[in-house]
Design an enzyme around this catalytic site. Sequence first.
Site, PDB file in Angstrom:
ATOM      1  N   CYS A 156     -27.366 -55.549  21.267  1.00  0.00           N
ATOM      2  CA  CYS A 156     -28.449 -55.778  20.061  1.00  0.00           C
ATOM      3  C   CYS A 156     -27.583 -56.207  18.812  1.00  0.00           C
ATOM      4  O   CYS A 156     -27.826 -57.045  17.996  1.00  0.00           O
ATOM      5  CB  CYS A 156     -29.297 -54.443  19.694  1.00  0.00           C
ATOM      6  N   HIS A 255     -31.022 -53.633  12.663  1.00  0.00           N
ATOM      7  CA  HIS A 255     -29.479 -53.259  12.409  1.00  0.00           C
ATOM      8  C   HIS A 255     -29.377 -54.246  11.290  1.00  0.00           C
ATOM      9  O   HIS A 255     -29.378 -55.291  11.394  1.00  0.00           O
ATOM     10  CB  HIS A 255     -28.614 -53.775  13.599  1.00  0.00           C
TER      11      HIS A 255
END
Length: 366
Positions: A156, A255
């Site tokens: 990710c 993120h």
Amino acid sequence: MVFSKELRVGVLGATGTVGQRFILLLADHPFFRIHALGASPRSAGQPYSKAVKWKQSRPIPKVARDIIVQECKSEHFKDCAVIFSGLDADVAGDIELDFRAAELAVFSNAKNHRRDPVVPLIVPLVNPSHLSIIPRQQSLHSPPLSKGFIVTNANCSTTGLVVPLAALEKAFGALDTVIVTTMQAISGAGYPGVPSLDILDNIVPHIGGEEEKMEWETQKILGGLTEDGSSFDYHQSTPLRVSASCNRVPVLEGHLETVSVRFAKRPPPNLEDIRKALISYTTEAQQYQCPSAPAQTIFVHEEADRPQPRLDRDFQSGAGVNVGRIRQCPVLDIKFVVLVNNVCLGAATSSIMNAELAVAKGVIEA
């Protein structure tokens, strides 16, 4: 992308957090139809609504509620054109190999086969051209395969990083050095994830294996294939140095990454040209009008304090990348901030978009 025929799909690891995201995204898909769901033996035999501990903000889609969960064995999925794997890494490897051997097309979110020299590691907004290695993968299998293959999507945090890097390399040539520091959401650790006493009022400056994954995955994704098309070159023609530092922070989703880069070509481009290159970057996913593709690959924020996870992670349904704070770097050339929705583009959305591209390119026979 105009496609009138429905394709049956299966989801492995359907009761886990990634599997749940697959089901949400596939429930209203224009041509992928959920046909089979797989999970552990303890869940098998139950309706999905009884087997799952649902942790999403929307209810279980009606299309999936009453499907009887099967064990993750290929014979239960033989009528599926596409398999999406949200399996945990501790079980994914052999199961995905079995499904490939059964002539099923597997799109995996797990890490197990990312290093395989003939398995493409694809971020759909960067390198769908790597699908071209699939015939090589099939030919090396014993016996050779005609339909079965494995495609993986990236970690990710890597996914968010490589999209702006690809845009910069496309516009200005090879990068020489990348330094990235991540602030990664707790959802990236799955469920139940990081213990509350470890993450509340705290930042954990270590995520096992994450830094190494970001460093080598970036090279595989941004590199090309060897001249004979038999393997990946890992950016060797113009060596790329990547240094990553990864941290877990008390944020649910999204993120955030601070990035500094140095260009191989001197002098480097100016800030305005960099900004224009990021905004104008388009991909095959948009050219083929894939249903899951964002309208704009990279959204560049003008505000000094954006992007932010809580405010920007769901923009474009989490399918694009957000960039901000583009400025000169006194050590390298430029630096900027990246935000990626780790549970969408960083996971299930990438797998689904990869499958859409495989259909559009004729890799999957419709």
